[in-house]
Write a protein that holds these residues in place. Structure first.
Motif, PDB file in Angstrom:
ATOM      1  N   ASN A   1       0.726  -1.339   0.046  1.00 21.75           N
ATOM      2  CA  ASN A   1       0.331  -0.120   0.380  1.00 21.75           C
ATOM      3  C   ASN A   1       0.920   1.584  -0.323  1.00 21.75           C
ATOM      4  O   ASN A   1       1.861   1.618   0.992  1.00 21.75           O
ATOM      5  N   PHE A   2       1.131   1.448  -0.887  1.00 20.84           N
ATOM      6  CA  PHE A   2       2.409   3.110  -1.155  1.00 20.84           C
ATOM      7  C   PHE A   2       1.803   4.425  -0.697  1.00 20.84           C
ATOM      8  O   PHE A   2      -0.179   4.791  -1.643  1.00 20.84           O
ATOM      9  N   GLU A   3       1.673   5.157   0.115  1.00 23.97           N
ATOM     10  CA  GLU A   3       1.423   6.325   0.665  1.00 23.97           C
ATOM     11  C   GLU A   3       2.776   7.405   0.522  1.00 23.97           C
ATOM     12  O   GLU A   3       3.836   6.703   1.463  1.00 23.97           O
ATOM     13  N   PRO A   4       2.628   8.651   1.273  1.00 21.35           N
ATOM     14  CA  PRO A   4       3.649   9.347   1.687  1.00 21.35           C
ATOM     15  C   PRO A   4       3.322   8.857   2.939  1.00 21.35           C
ATOM     16  O   PRO A   4       2.833   9.008   4.026  1.00 21.35           O
TER      17      PRO A   4
ATOM     18  N   ARG B   1       7.364   8.265   0.084  1.00 19.96           N
ATOM     19  CA  ARG B   1       6.655   7.266  -0.358  1.00 19.96           C
ATOM     20  C   ARG B   1       6.461   6.246  -1.080  1.00 19.96           C
ATOM     21  O   ARG B   1       6.932   5.093  -1.835  1.00 19.96           O
TER      22      ARG B   1
ATOM     23  N   ASP C   1       5.347   1.969   1.498  1.00 21.27           N
ATOM     24  CA  ASP C   1       4.787   0.589   2.130  1.00 21.27           C
ATOM     25  C   ASP C   1       5.336   0.400   3.900  1.00 21.27           C
ATOM     26  O   ASP C   1       6.343   0.567   3.642  1.00 21.27           O
TER      27      ASP C   1
END
Length: 401
Positions: free
Chosen positions: A247-250, A285, A287
């Motif tokens: 789950n990629f996010e900043p 950015r 996981d």
């Protein structure tokens, strides 16, 4: 080709699935005036009819067999060229041959059926008790073209069968994957969670120190089993088609998250020295959980194989829009011939002790790094120790495309 009953039946069925064969055999009989035409499977030991057009009551049905030594197809197979006879009783070569006498035939033609890969399948042949002009080049060409078409169709049949088999295998693999992941994710985790809860109760059972020590040992074992389950689960997902779940996010507090991992392993290894230099002051950015897993695996590996009297060092910082995560230790270096194998699944060095792990940790590390668009490298020497270094783009995998 095999002469087993299963192999013969499979080839007969393959010819039967070629819808054009009956029409081809009818055209042969109509254009030549001959009363019997067949597609025959021919080997050194067997002659088997796969498809027939019988207008003279020759009496042979698909699946029926003749003694291959009594046929002229065996000679065509040996020479890999057509055998053509217009009038057997007058032919200078075949008037005394046993085949025309055995089967009471005067006209005969047999053309090899050879697959595109050069494998000999059999013959396209026709016979009749009456003479017929079959040596005409147009007739021979017609047989040759039809034989080539049948060979191509057989090749296509094989490919389609292989494709269907692969699809069946893929479905079976998918079912196995789901069952396997279910066992790991539920049937093993639930009892393990119960064991972990019991360990926590024992740890709090002060001041009975013996009970506390048992609880601490059980808690450590439970954590190790949980990590093993995580590794096998990730390996199963990656190899059986589901891929690692990311789950990629900043992530703005990545430095803190990685320091938590170091603190956890320090607590689990109180007699070891772990130093850290973690400086991540920008959002990355990524996981978050997977990068924690990456550091945990690398640090755990260093604690396992590093010298117990030397510190393990963790360094994480940003270098020109690249997150650099390095874990180093001193001790016995990795042999030069093993450096290319350390990231292979289930590989473990010769120095590994039984029960030390499954050999999946570093493989999973590579998958995590690759999924982030980065690379993982290792250097090892007696002088400088062993260092695993992961480099990942700060902006995530899309930035490395």
């Amino acid at each position: 080709m095999s002469d087993s009953a299963e192999a013969i039946a499979r080839d007969v069925a393959a010819v039967a699935r070629i819808s054009a064969v009956p029409s081809l055999l009818r055209l042969i009989c109509q254009n030549t005036g001959m009363g019997f035409a067949a597609v025959a499977r021919v080997t050194d030991g067997t002659w088997t009819a796969c498809a027939v057009q019988d207008d003279i009551q020759f009496g042979l049905l698909p699946g029926g067999q003749l003694d291959v030594k009594t046929t002229l197809c065996s000679e065509s197979r040996a020479a890999r060229r057509p055998v053509v006879i217009d009038h057997a009783s007058l032919d200078p070569v075949y008037r005394d041959h046993h085949t025309p006498r055995i089967y009471h035939i005067e006209s005969y033609i047999s053309v090899p059926i050879v697959r595109p890969d050069g494998t000999y399948f059999g013959n396209l042949c026709a016979i009749d008790p009456r003479p017929a002009v079959v040596s005409d080049p147009r007739t021979v060409t017609m047989f040759t073209v039809f034989a080539d078409l049948i060979a191509l169709q057989l090749e296509n049949e094989d490919r389609q069968e292989a494709t269907e088999s692969a699809l069946v295998d893929a479905r079976a693999t998918a079912e196995l994957r789901e069952q396997f992941i279910a066992v790991l994710g539920h049937d093993l985790r639930n009892p393990l969670a119960a064991v972990g809860a019991a360990a926590e109760v024992l740890v709090r059972a002060r001041p009975e120190t013996d009970v506390v020590r048992i609880g601490e040992r059980l808690r450590a074992t439970t954590r190790r089993m949980s990590r093993l389950i995580d590794d096998v689960l990730d390996f199963a997902r990656g190899r059986l088609g589901a891929g690692l779940g990311l789950n990629f996010e900043p992530v703005h507090d990545l430095g803190t998250a990685l320091k938590d991992v170091v603190a956890e392993l320090r607590e689990a290894n109180p007699h070891r020295t772990v130093t850290d230099q973690i400086a991540v002051d920008i959002a990355v950015r990524c996981d978050r959980g997977r990068l924690q897993q990456l550091l945990s695996n690398l640090l755990g590996n260093a604690l396992t194989y590093g010298a117990v009297d030397r510190p393990v060092n963790v360094r994480v910082d940003i270098e020109q829009d690249v997150l650099v995560l390095a874990v180093s230790n001193h001790g016995e270096p990795i042999r030069a011939e093993d450096l290319s194998r350390v990231f292979e699944p289930y590989w473990r060095p010769r120095s590994s002790v039984p029960g030390g792990g499954l050999g999946l940790g570093l493989y999973i590390c590579t998958q995590i790094v690759l999924a982030h668009g980065g690379e993982l490298q290792v250097q090892s020497s007696a002088e400088h120790g062993t260092c695993f270094t992961a480099r990942l783009p700060v902006a995530g995998p899309a930035a490395s495309a």
